[in-house]
Design an enzyme around this catalytic site. Structure first.
Site, PDB file in Angstrom:
ATOM      1  N   LYS A  47       0.151  -0.759   1.526  1.00 49.86           N
ATOM      2  CA  LYS A  47       0.377  -1.316   0.191  1.00 49.86           C
ATOM      3  C   LYS A  47      -0.177  -2.734   0.109  1.00 49.86           C
ATOM      4  CE  LYS A  47       4.612   0.863  -1.616  1.00 49.86           C
ATOM      5  NZ  LYS A  47       4.076   1.216  -2.943  1.00 49.86           N
ATOM      6  N   GLU A  67       5.815   5.485   6.784  1.00 51.97           N
ATOM      7  CA  GLU A  67       6.176   6.728   6.108  1.00 51.97           C
ATOM      8  C   GLU A  67       5.060   7.743   6.304  1.00 51.97           C
ATOM      9  OE1 GLU A  67       7.987   7.816   1.848  1.00 51.97           O
ATOM     10  OE2 GLU A  67       5.839   7.363   1.749  1.00 51.97           O
ATOM     11  N   ARG A  69      -2.902   4.446   4.023  1.00 52.82           N
ATOM     12  CA  ARG A  69      -3.027   3.237   3.207  1.00 52.82           C
ATOM     13  C   ARG A  69      -1.932   2.243   3.591  1.00 52.82           C
ATOM     14  NH1 ARG A  69       1.593   2.898   1.836  1.00 52.82           N
ATOM     15  NH2 ARG A  69       2.715   3.991   0.184  1.00 52.82           N
ATOM     16  N   HIS A  87       8.849  14.447   4.218  1.00 50.77           N
ATOM     17  CA  HIS A  87       8.753  13.003   4.342  1.00 50.77           C
ATOM     18  C   HIS A  87       9.467  12.575   5.621  1.00 50.77           C
ATOM     19  CE1 HIS A  87       7.970  11.870  -0.150  1.00 50.77           C
ATOM     20  NE2 HIS A  87       7.253  12.899   0.247  1.00 50.77           N
ATOM     21  N   ARG A 111      -0.659  10.373   4.917  1.00 50.22           N
ATOM     22  CA  ARG A 111      -0.478  11.692   4.314  1.00 50.22           C
ATOM     23  C   ARG A 111      -1.297  12.700   5.123  1.00 50.22           C
ATOM     24  NH1 ARG A 111      -1.621  11.066  -1.340  1.00 50.22           N
ATOM     25  NH2 ARG A 111       0.510  10.279  -1.377  1.00 50.22           N
ATOM     26  N   LYS A 116      -2.619   8.643  17.261  1.00 48.87           N
ATOM     27  CA  LYS A 116      -1.765   9.756  17.682  1.00 48.87           C
ATOM     28  C   LYS A 116      -2.218  11.066  17.027  1.00 48.87           C
ATOM     29  CE  LYS A 116       2.592   7.344  18.644  1.00 48.87           C
ATOM     30  NZ  LYS A 116       2.797   7.985  19.978  1.00 48.87           N
ATOM     31  N   GLU A 153      -0.187  15.614 -10.640  1.00 47.03           N
ATOM     32  CA  GLU A 153       1.029  15.104 -11.273  1.00 47.03           C
ATOM     33  C   GLU A 153       1.028  13.579 -11.312  1.00 47.03           C
ATOM     34  OE1 GLU A 153       5.526  14.024 -10.956  1.00 47.03           O
ATOM     35  OE2 GLU A 153       3.832  13.577  -9.637  1.00 47.03           O
ATOM     36  N   HIS A 154       0.573  12.962 -10.229  1.00 47.66           N
ATOM     37  CA  HIS A 154       0.514  11.494 -10.168  1.00 47.66           C
ATOM     38  C   HIS A 154      -0.453  10.939 -11.217  1.00 47.66           C
ATOM     39  CE1 HIS A 154       0.554   7.478  -8.402  1.00 47.66           C
ATOM     40  NE2 HIS A 154      -0.773   7.496  -8.456  1.00 47.66           N
TER      41      HIS A 154
END
Length: 246
Positions: free
Chosen positions: A74, A168, A72, A149, A106, A49, A183-184
């Site tokens: 999980k 998501e 990705r 999100h 993302r 899409k 930050e991650h």
């Protein structure tokens, strides 16, 4: 478009699932593979899409708001660990009902207006069901995190019929993505126990990234007004979208 991992059912995953007694070992591999492939196929559908939208933006509208896309699925070990932390019953039904980020994409856009524009073009497609939208751009998290999100449900057509799968989608600007990635890494390095002064510095950096986003968007608008590239159509009204939410 970059993928972070593919579906697999290795020994580590089987050990993790068997440790929680989710399935008898004899039929674990086939059921796990089928379950995880549904999420991989959902990511494939979403990437198709987005690829179509990118080509339309580029060739018909002469402006592509999408900078890059990553995806990705999980790992099963990660899913099981999340079940354990939340004290959720280890079953496929419980996983489907409680974990919405097994399949994730993302999308990084150039400008803030682009993020809303892309969200609208994606979520108004008739075969997607919007389950939830969280606007962390208009309402950032306390640490300065910003992103859109969207939790959506897409049908995956298998040999025995369609299966609804939850995906998501995170949508953010280049500056937001740069800050979130740093930050991650910092939180991973300190295992969540980040020193207070470093947390303050990260929050300050989030403000600077936000200022950069707004300044670059102003420059982009000035170029457009002088006859440069066309701009995105602007923010979608999230309140209007609320009618699509459950």
């Amino acid at each position: 478009m970059r993928r972070e991992n593919d579906v697999h059912s290795g020994a580590d995953d089987l050990a993790a699932i068997n440790a929680l007694a989710l399935l008898p070992e004899s039929d674990a591999r086939d059921q796990i593979t089928r379950f995880m492939m549904q999420y991989k196929f959902a990511v494939d559908e979403m990437l198709t899409k987005i690829s179509i939208l990118q080509q339309e933006f580029q060739h018909l509208h002469r402006y592509n708001p999408i900078e890059h896309v990553t995806s990705r699925v999980k790992t099963l070990r990660s899913i099981v660990e999340k079940l354990d932390r939340r004290e959720i019953e280890p079953s496929f039904d419980a996983i489907r009902a409680n974990i919405t980020d097994i399949a994730g994409l993302r999308v990084t856009c150039s400008f803030i207006a682009d993020t809303y524009y892309f969200l609208e073009t994606l979520t108004t497609q008739s075969d997607l069901r919007v389950l939830e939208v969280k606007d962390y751009i208009a309402h950032p998290k306390a640490n300065g995190y910003k992103s859109l999100h969207a939790i959506v449900e897409i049908p995956v057509f298998l040999s025995n019929g369609p299966v609804p799968v939850v995906v998501e989608v995170q949508i953010r600007t280049i500056a937001m993505d740069f800050w979130a990635s740093l930050e991650h890494k910092i939180y991973y390095k300190y295992k969540g126990a980040v020193p207070r002064d470093l947390v303050a510095s990260l929050t300050e950096a989030a403000d600077i990234a936000s200022q950069l986003d707004h300044r670059m968007e102003q420059l982009h608008t000035e170029i457009r007004d002088m006859g440069g590239q066309p701009d995105a159509e602007g923010p979608v009204d999230l309140k209007m979208m609320a009618g699509k939410l459950p």
